[in-house]
Design an enzyme around this catalytic site. Structure first.
Site, short mmCIF file in Angstrom:
data_model
loop_
_atom_site.label_atom_id
_atom_site.label_comp_id
_atom_site.label_asym_id
_atom_site.label_seq_id
_atom_site.Cartn_x
_atom_site.Cartn_y
_atom_site.Cartn_z
N GLY A 1 0.76 -1.24 0.00
CA GLY A 1 0.00 0.00 0.00
C GLY A 1 0.79 1.29 0.00
N GLU B 1 3.92 -6.65 1.39
CA GLU B 1 3.31 -6.92 0.08
C GLU B 1 3.28 -5.68 -0.81
OE1 GLU B 1 -0.61 -8.05 1.31
OE2 GLU B 1 0.00 -9.99 2.11
N PRO B 2 4.41 -5.05 -1.06
CA PRO B 2 4.36 -3.85 -1.92
C PRO B 2 4.12 -4.23 -3.37
CG PRO B 2 6.64 -4.43 -1.47
CD PRO B 2 5.79 -5.39 -0.67
N GLY B 3 3.31 -3.45 -4.05
CA GLY B 3 3.09 -3.65 -5.48
C GLY B 3 3.47 -2.38 -6.22
N ARG B 4 2.61 -1.37 -6.06
CA ARG B 4 2.77 -0.10 -6.76
C ARG B 4 4.17 0.50 -6.59
NH1 ARG B 4 -1.56 3.27 -7.65
NH2 ARG B 4 -2.67 2.07 -6.08
N TYR C 1 -10.18 5.81 -11.01
CA TYR C 1 -9.84 6.43 -9.71
C TYR C 1 -9.60 7.94 -9.81
CZ TYR C 1 -8.06 1.56 -9.21
OH TYR C 1 -7.87 0.21 -9.21
N CYS D 1 -15.30 4.92 -27.02
CA CYS D 1 -16.60 5.60 -27.01
C CYS D 1 -17.19 5.66 -25.61
CB CYS D 1 -17.54 4.91 -27.98
SG CYS D 1 -16.88 5.01 -29.65
N GLU D 2 -16.60 6.48 -24.77
CA GLU D 2 -17.03 6.75 -23.40
C GLU D 2 -16.52 8.13 -23.04
OE1 GLU D 2 -18.50 4.69 -21.03
OE2 GLU D 2 -18.50 2.86 -22.23
N TYR E 1 -0.70 -1.19 -12.16
CA TYR E 1 -2.13 -1.08 -12.44
C TYR E 1 -2.39 -0.40 -13.79
CZ TYR E 1 -1.97 -2.35 -7.56
OH TYR E 1 -1.67 -2.99 -6.39
C1 LIG Z 1 -3.31 -4.90 -4.03
C2 LIG Z 1 -2.76 -5.50 -2.80
C3 LIG Z 1 -1.44 -5.23 -2.41
C4 LIG Z 1 -0.54 -4.26 -3.14
O1 LIG Z 1 -0.93 -2.95 -2.93
P1 LIG Z 1 0.01 -1.76 -3.48
O2 LIG Z 1 -0.75 -0.54 -3.16
O3 LIG Z 1 0.17 -1.98 -4.93
O4 LIG Z 1 1.29 -1.84 -2.73
C5 LIG Z 1 -0.95 -5.89 -1.30
N1 LIG Z 1 -1.72 -6.75 -0.59
C6 LIG Z 1 -3.00 -7.02 -0.92
C7 LIG Z 1 -3.78 -7.98 -0.10
C8 LIG Z 1 -3.56 -6.40 -2.04
O5 LIG Z 1 -4.83 -6.65 -2.35
#
Ligand SMILES: *Cc1c(COP(=O)(O)O)cnc(C)c1O
Length: 438
Positions: free
Chosen positions: A251, A292-295, A335, A364-365, A393
């Site tokens: 997050g 759990e970093p993604g972004r 978002y 077309c939106e 994303y």
């Molecule tokens: C989407 C998600 C993440 C990653 O979130 P980021 O904002 O991309 O870091 C981590 N854990 C869970 C359970 C998620 O659903």
């Protein structure tokens, strides 16, 4: 040889102008457009590795695994790149499990499996793959997991994903840590559920997990949520549960308003602030930390390269219509997300003339827009522009809406560009469709 606690990781932006042409590391985006056409996603391998290393090093003082959230960008090559560096993975489907298996098989054992609606086939596949941890999001799911584990004769390590009722200031669609959200289990109910779980020999209560949302810019809610989880872990250990894992979720947000030469740009500092806030509450706690970093790992490594098709005047408004649309990048529509938009070619001379325009796609939106009332350097049909910070994303949320093939993806390594996913063809799109005669 022991690893030094804190190596210096370079953190320069991958996108910069050389000879008035935008480059991703050593590769000109004009040459990418020429070879691969547009729209196209471009990622810096260097930046993805650097971001992972920043995270890994920031938590070097305690046992930890960085479980990259696959849904942010699930490209097989990116998963392999991270897996080879020791990353674990946070998955939310059986499909993502198969991605990890294909990309880097040894990382299967470093998987945490989140998601509010896991199906039997997904649970079975994850049990057989011997993943690290199931993040269970309801009591019903816990009993389903117990039954499947018993049937397969495999003991399931689980954590309840608790809902700490912590407010995080982000877009409501990506906030998840309040009691009113569908995610997780009310933290005040968790202790009793762990107690009831002891009936099942097939369940191993191994951890507690939390994830309060995405694109969170302040570190305070992360610390608050972690503190609540620690209080729960203390209670659970008193009850005799052998809790070894604390999953603090993902997050951590980025600044989407950063321009490419913003002097305030300092991802290393951001990760260190985040780590300091977590480490402060975790002081003296004996548990393996999962994150759990993604972004934060992939967003700023990526850009969407697109070409201007038409510049059109409607009343008082000017519309710049690009060949990328909301099916290629839905974040602005979904978002109200902001992405910086910059031209690939810098105009010569000091005087840059700008106009206030809407940048929109051909779909077309009316929601198919990338920017509204934005002052941009003047562009004309045929010009290339780039939407920055689209590595997370972006591609993972694409669709074929309007029967538009998905764009290709390119990974830049130094001065080399590698195609890591080709552009979809119309044949790909029609593949699953049937035309039965009635
Ligand atoms: C989407 C998600 C993440 C990653 O979130 P980021 O904002 O991309 O870091 C981590 N854990 C869970 C359970 C998620 O659903």
């Amino acid at each position: 040889m022991p690893k030094p606690a804190s190596q210096k990781v370079a953190t320069a932006r991958p996108f910069s102008y050389r000879n008035r042409t935008l480059h991703c590391d050593g590769v000109s985006l004009a040459s990418i457009a020429e070879q691969h056409s547009t729209p196209a996603y471009v990622y810096s391998e260097r930046q993805i590795s650097e971001r992972f290393q920043l995270f890994d090093q920031a938590f070097a003082t305690r046992p930890h695994t960085i479980c990259y959230a696959v849904k942010a960008n699930s490209s097989l090559v990116i998963l392999r790149l991270l897996g080879e560096q020791g990353a674990g993975f946070d998955i939310v489907s059986g499909g993502e499990l198969e991605r990890v298996r294909k990309a880097h098989k040894p990382a299967l054992q470093r998987i945490v499996f989140s998601g509010v609606g896991k199906q039997v086939w997904e649970i079975d596949a994850a049990l057989k793959a011997n993943i690290l941890l199931f993040n269970v999001e309801s009591e019903a799911e816990l009993y389903l997991l117990a039954a499947r584990a018993e049937t397969l004769g495999i003991r399931a390590r689980f954590a309840l994903r608790v809902n700490p009722d912590v407010f995080a200031d982000t877009h409501p669609y990506i906030s998840t840590g309040l009691r009113e959200h569908k995610f997780g289990i009310d933290i005040t109910l968790a202790r009793a559920i762990y107690k009831r779980a002891t009936k099942f020999k097939s369940l191993d209560p191994a951890g507690v997990s939390v994830h309060i949302g995405s694109q969170i810019r302040s570190v305070r809610p992360f610390a608050a949520a972690t503190q609540r989880v620690l209080d729960l872990i203390a209670d659970l250990r008193k009850d005799g549960h052998d809790i070894r894992y604390l999953d603090a979720g993902g997050g951590l947000g980025i600044d989407y308003h950063d321009s490419i030469n913003d002097p305030k740009f300092n991802p290393q500092q951001q990760v260190q602030n985040y780590a300091a806030a977590l480490n402060k509450v975790l002081k003296g706690i004996d548990a393996h930390l999962l994150l759990e970093p993604g972004r934060f790992i992939v967003a700023q490594a990526g850009a969407l390269l697109t070409r201007v098709l038409v510049v059109k005047q409607n009343g008082a408004k000017t519309f710049v219509i690009t060949d990328a649309g909301m099916n290629d990048l839905i974040r602005p529509a979904l978002y109200q997300a902001h992405h910086e938009i910059i031209p690939v070619k810098q105009t010569a001379g000091k005087q840059v003339t700008t106009s206030v325009v809407d940048v929109v796609g051909p779909v077309c939106e009316s929601g198919d827009f990338f920017a509204r009332d934005r002052a941009l350097p003047n562009v004309k049909p045929g010009d290339l522009v780039v939407l920055l910070d689209t590595g997370a994303y972006g591609m993972s949320l694409t669709s074929n809406y309007n029967t538009r093939p998905r764009p290709p993806e390119l990974l830049i390594t130094g001065d080399k560009a590698q195609l890591i996913r080709r552009r979809e063809t119309l044949k790909d799109l029609f593949g699953p469709e049937l035309l039965p005669t009635f």
